[in-house]
Motif scaffolding. Sequence first.
Motif, PDB file in Angstrom:
ATOM      1  N   GLN A   1     -46.563 -48.290 -44.004  1.00 31.78           N
ATOM      2  CA  GLN A   1     -46.785 -47.272 -44.937  1.00 31.78           C
ATOM      3  C   GLN A   1     -45.461 -46.921 -45.522  1.00 31.78           C
ATOM      4  O   GLN A   1     -44.493 -46.939 -44.704  1.00 31.78           O
ATOM      5  CB  GLN A   1     -47.398 -45.877 -44.433  1.00 31.78           C
ATOM      6  CG  GLN A   1     -46.714 -45.298 -43.098  1.00 31.78           C
ATOM      7  CD  GLN A   1     -47.313 -43.813 -42.723  1.00 31.78           C
ATOM      8  OE1 GLN A   1     -48.257 -43.514 -43.282  1.00 31.78           O
ATOM      9  NE2 GLN A   1     -46.584 -43.082 -41.976  1.00 31.78           N
ATOM     10  N   VAL A   2     -45.420 -46.576 -46.838  1.00 31.13           N
ATOM     11  CA  VAL A   2     -44.178 -46.099 -47.332  1.00 31.13           C
ATOM     12  C   VAL A   2     -44.753 -44.982 -48.028  1.00 31.13           C
ATOM     13  O   VAL A   2     -45.569 -44.542 -49.148  1.00 31.13           O
ATOM     14  CB  VAL A   2     -43.591 -47.051 -48.495  1.00 31.13           C
ATOM     15  CG1 VAL A   2     -42.314 -46.376 -49.249  1.00 31.13           C
ATOM     16  CG2 VAL A   2     -43.482 -48.490 -47.800  1.00 31.13           C
ATOM     17  N   GLU A   3     -44.022 -43.716 -47.650  1.00 31.09           N
ATOM     18  CA  GLU A   3     -44.385 -42.308 -47.976  1.00 31.09           C
ATOM     19  C   GLU A   3     -43.322 -41.656 -48.664  1.00 31.09           C
ATOM     20  O   GLU A   3     -42.248 -41.465 -48.012  1.00 31.09           O
ATOM     21  CB  GLU A   3     -44.790 -41.455 -46.735  1.00 31.09           C
ATOM     22  CG  GLU A   3     -45.993 -42.065 -45.578  1.00 31.09           C
ATOM     23  CD  GLU A   3     -47.328 -41.625 -46.329  1.00 31.09           C
ATOM     24  OE1 GLU A   3     -47.374 -40.471 -46.871  1.00 31.09           O
ATOM     25  OE2 GLU A   3     -48.263 -42.522 -46.159  1.00 31.09           O
ATOM     26  N   THR A   4     -43.519 -41.712 -49.957  1.00 35.28           N
ATOM     27  CA  THR A   4     -42.309 -40.954 -50.704  1.00 35.28           C
ATOM     28  C   THR A   4     -42.930 -39.398 -51.215  1.00 35.28           C
ATOM     29  O   THR A   4     -42.023 -38.824 -51.747  1.00 35.28           O
ATOM     30  CB  THR A   4     -41.800 -41.758 -51.664  1.00 35.28           C
ATOM     31  OG1 THR A   4     -42.963 -42.015 -52.541  1.00 35.28           O
ATOM     32  CG2 THR A   4     -41.319 -43.099 -51.107  1.00 35.28           C
TER      33      THR A   4
ATOM     34  N   TYR B   1     -45.572 -49.711 -38.990  1.00 35.31           N
ATOM     35  CA  TYR B   1     -44.357 -49.661 -39.714  1.00 35.31           C
ATOM     36  C   TYR B   1     -44.457 -48.675 -40.814  1.00 35.31           C
ATOM     37  O   TYR B   1     -45.151 -48.701 -41.704  1.00 35.31           O
ATOM     38  CB  TYR B   1     -44.251 -51.094 -40.272  1.00 35.31           C
ATOM     39  CG  TYR B   1     -44.369 -52.288 -39.304  1.00 35.31           C
ATOM     40  CD1 TYR B   1     -43.175 -52.513 -38.402  1.00 35.31           C
ATOM     41  CD2 TYR B   1     -45.474 -52.930 -39.360  1.00 35.31           C
ATOM     42  CE1 TYR B   1     -43.539 -53.754 -37.732  1.00 35.31           C
ATOM     43  CE2 TYR B   1     -45.619 -53.942 -38.412  1.00 35.31           C
ATOM     44  CZ  TYR B   1     -44.367 -54.280 -37.571  1.00 35.31           C
ATOM     45  OH  TYR B   1     -44.782 -55.285 -36.857  1.00 35.31           O
ATOM     46  N   SER B   2     -43.296 -47.711 -40.728  1.00 33.95           N
ATOM     47  CA  SER B   2     -43.356 -46.695 -41.582  1.00 33.95           C
ATOM     48  C   SER B   2     -42.015 -46.455 -42.050  1.00 33.95           C
ATOM     49  O   SER B   2     -41.021 -46.231 -41.599  1.00 33.95           O
ATOM     50  CB  SER B   2     -43.880 -45.361 -40.842  1.00 33.95           C
ATOM     51  OG  SER B   2     -43.770 -44.204 -41.537  1.00 33.95           O
ATOM     52  N   ILE B   3     -42.246 -46.158 -43.377  1.00 38.58           N
ATOM     53  CA  ILE B   3     -40.858 -45.539 -44.230  1.00 38.58           C
ATOM     54  C   ILE B   3     -41.456 -44.075 -44.721  1.00 38.58           C
ATOM     55  O   ILE B   3     -42.038 -43.981 -45.568  1.00 38.58           O
ATOM     56  CB  ILE B   3     -40.285 -46.268 -45.391  1.00 38.58           C
ATOM     57  CG1 ILE B   3     -39.861 -47.830 -44.934  1.00 38.58           C
ATOM     58  CG2 ILE B   3     -39.277 -45.534 -45.953  1.00 38.58           C
ATOM     59  CD1 ILE B   3     -39.702 -48.617 -45.873  1.00 38.58           C
ATOM     60  N   ALA B   4     -40.833 -42.807 -44.271  1.00 40.84           N
ATOM     61  CA  ALA B   4     -41.000 -41.653 -44.738  1.00 40.84           C
ATOM     62  C   ALA B   4     -39.760 -41.103 -45.352  1.00 40.84           C
ATOM     63  O   ALA B   4     -38.955 -41.120 -44.771  1.00 40.84           O
ATOM     64  CB  ALA B   4     -41.655 -40.875 -43.869  1.00 40.84           C
ATOM     65  N   VAL B   5     -39.896 -40.845 -46.789  1.00 42.14           N
ATOM     66  CA  VAL B   5     -38.888 -40.373 -47.323  1.00 42.14           C
ATOM     67  C   VAL B   5     -38.997 -38.790 -48.053  1.00 42.14           C
ATOM     68  O   VAL B   5     -40.308 -38.742 -48.367  1.00 42.14           O
ATOM     69  CB  VAL B   5     -38.351 -41.067 -48.673  1.00 42.14           C
ATOM     70  CG1 VAL B   5     -37.548 -40.285 -49.416  1.00 42.14           C
ATOM     71  CG2 VAL B   5     -38.132 -42.415 -48.484  1.00 42.14           C
ATOM     72  N   THR B   6     -38.250 -37.744 -47.280  1.00 43.26           N
ATOM     73  CA  THR B   6     -38.417 -36.498 -47.840  1.00 43.26           C
ATOM     74  C   THR B   6     -37.270 -36.196 -48.879  1.00 43.26           C
ATOM     75  O   THR B   6     -35.951 -36.438 -48.233  1.00 43.26           O
ATOM     76  CB  THR B   6     -38.707 -35.438 -46.915  1.00 43.26           C
ATOM     77  OG1 THR B   6     -37.522 -35.669 -45.919  1.00 43.26           O
ATOM     78  CG2 THR B   6     -40.030 -35.791 -46.209  1.00 43.26           C
TER      79      THR B   6
END
Lengths: 250, 482
Positions: B305-308, B331-336
């Motif tokens: 997941q790519v959470e933006t 596998y995760s990318i989380a952008v805040t």
Amino acid sequence: MLKIKNLHASVDDKAILKGIDLHVKPGEVHAIMGPNGSGKSTLAAVVAGKEEYEVEEGEILLDGENIDELGPEERAHKGVFMSFQYPVEIPGVSVTNFMKTSINETRKAKGLEDMPANEMLKMIREKSEMLEIDRKFLSRSLNEGFSGGEKKRNEIFQMAMLEPKLAILDETDSGLDIDALRIVANGVNKLKSKDNAVIIITHYQRLLDYIVPDYVHVLMDGKIVKSGDKQLAHKLEAKGYDWIKEEVGV
Amino acid sequence: MSKYTEDDLREELKTKEYEYGFYTDIESDTFPNGLNEDIVRAISEKKEEPEWMTEWRLEAFKVWKEMTEPEWANVNYEKPDFQAISYYSAPNSKPKYDSLDEVDPELLATFEKLGISLDEQKKLAGVAMDVVVDSVSVATTFKKTLAEKGIIFMSISEAIQEHPELVRKYMGTVVPQKDNFYAALNSAVFSDGSFCYIPKGVKCPMELSTYFRINQAGTGQFERTLVIADEGSYVSYLEGCTAPSRDENQLHAAVVELIALDNAEIKYSTVQNWYPGNAEGKGGVYNFVTKRGLCENNAKISWTQVETGSAITWKYPSCVLKGDNSVGEFYSIAVTNNFQQADTGTKMVHLGKNTKSTIISKGISAGKSQNSYRGLVQISSRAENARNFSQCDSLLMGNECGAHTFPYIEAKNKSAQIEHEATTSKIGEDQIFYCNQRGIDTEKAIALIVNGFSKEVLNKLPMEFAVEAQKLLEISLEGSVG
């Protein structure tokens, strides 16, 4: 090419450069030597445009243009290159990718298209061979886990790729063994031309055996206190800095 | 796609504003606000569902009424008023189309703005689209190719009509109605979603892809996705989301269930880009999602997941490793950025012998945002030789954001091998200056550093998605350094 006039600079309100005058013409190699804390690295950073340094007085002219107000990337676009004393690590970004971004951003600033991939590849091949850099090295993350010597060689590789007008080498010789020093120096010598200039910042004259300077300047307490030719470097190596201190009364 | 370079990508990335912030004016069929048994029945009726489905929804509604919203997540927000939401909204153009010519032109224009026009998508070999605008699927492509292999890929509403035996057998088996507050709500009122079945031994020849959009003002979205990979089959499923810019909070409570039977493999990738609210923290989507997969013997489920986007994210794609030798990956990318808050992670539940799980989580926080990783690795007493590797890296930009890690480990079997690594780093001025000195401006330098940081996860995405994901990372972090 580079004209520094009465440059005063400070960091956190602490004055470090206290009136520097320096004139570098195309084709010249200048060495700047001096004891620790004399302001050598500050001079390099100020010319490159590091923001935390405040220029209090004086000016820096590149080809007659005042670059005081330009950001570091704009100075880079105009051909200023600095080889870092402590190159930073950027995990996950390969040397190749970094170089590609760097070159294309510079081209973009000049209104040019991206460099075609085959041309870039050819250039990478040539320059890495010149600096005896293993191709595998280029796919590694920038400076991550590099030895001191690898980091410095990588700096000069970047210089070779970017072909700057003015290269400032900030203690590029520190952390190099004699073989690496020779390779790095050969690289710099091959890149030298009548159109570009090099400023070498160093503690030791060792590197100057390989890259012969036209001028040697001694920086002390934020000022250039003495200038001369290569012989000055030898004298400093043999006798240290104390005699200059006495001579100029610092 | 081998000619693709990161710079090709960057060339495309010039957008400054939230790119997909627009609203499409399509005539809609919307229910009045509020939720009660009648509304649940009405939704079911509207969709002409069989009796068992209606009952299932009502059961869920009864459970939901007794539940309270979870408060353990590391997020602060004003709770939605569940009686102020309309629970059904469907574009009026109900019939399915055989060709694009028949589709509402305004809808096609929407797709074009999104850069996903069906025309292009059709040409893009290998990608089949099941597009969900608001709550009802309005277009499906590549259906025929899939049908030849016996693959079923359709909206869940259609599946309820056409394949009730499959839906009835599997729906709620991984995420039961009463699993949690939002899952119960979803079970009661889910509007539409996707259904996918891969028959025994079939490798799905193309990436299956769904684009979701939230469209109608004030309409909660309750998507329901069910993916079943029968024995020995393989499927890669892509889910990407965009939403119109909007000033009020929009609730999204989706449920995704994956079932990987013996020797099957499911790869589920998400790029999430819902409206995160403006720079002052106003507006934005509330994303409360339950995603879980079940692995039978030798099966494998991989979540990427790519959470933006979203103002609030509450999301834990998980794996229940029931079968022996099964494998779970996250596998995760989380952008805040700005005022976004994310509490996201995974649960890896090891029940079978020799089960293996990998967790790679990359959190990037900027602005005044809060970014939390929350993960559970649970090894049951019967799970001999279970192994887990977890790596949680946080990257901070500026001094006002927060990164938090909440790893939970419960091991009830002595043979378990569990490794956990965590790092926190900050984008340093020295890194930026170094890039600047090489002619790379600060914005681009950050993109470069962030992409480098996220690389291990970006590499897990299918290529088309990796491109979009990198774009989103850059867009999301623009203007975050000053």
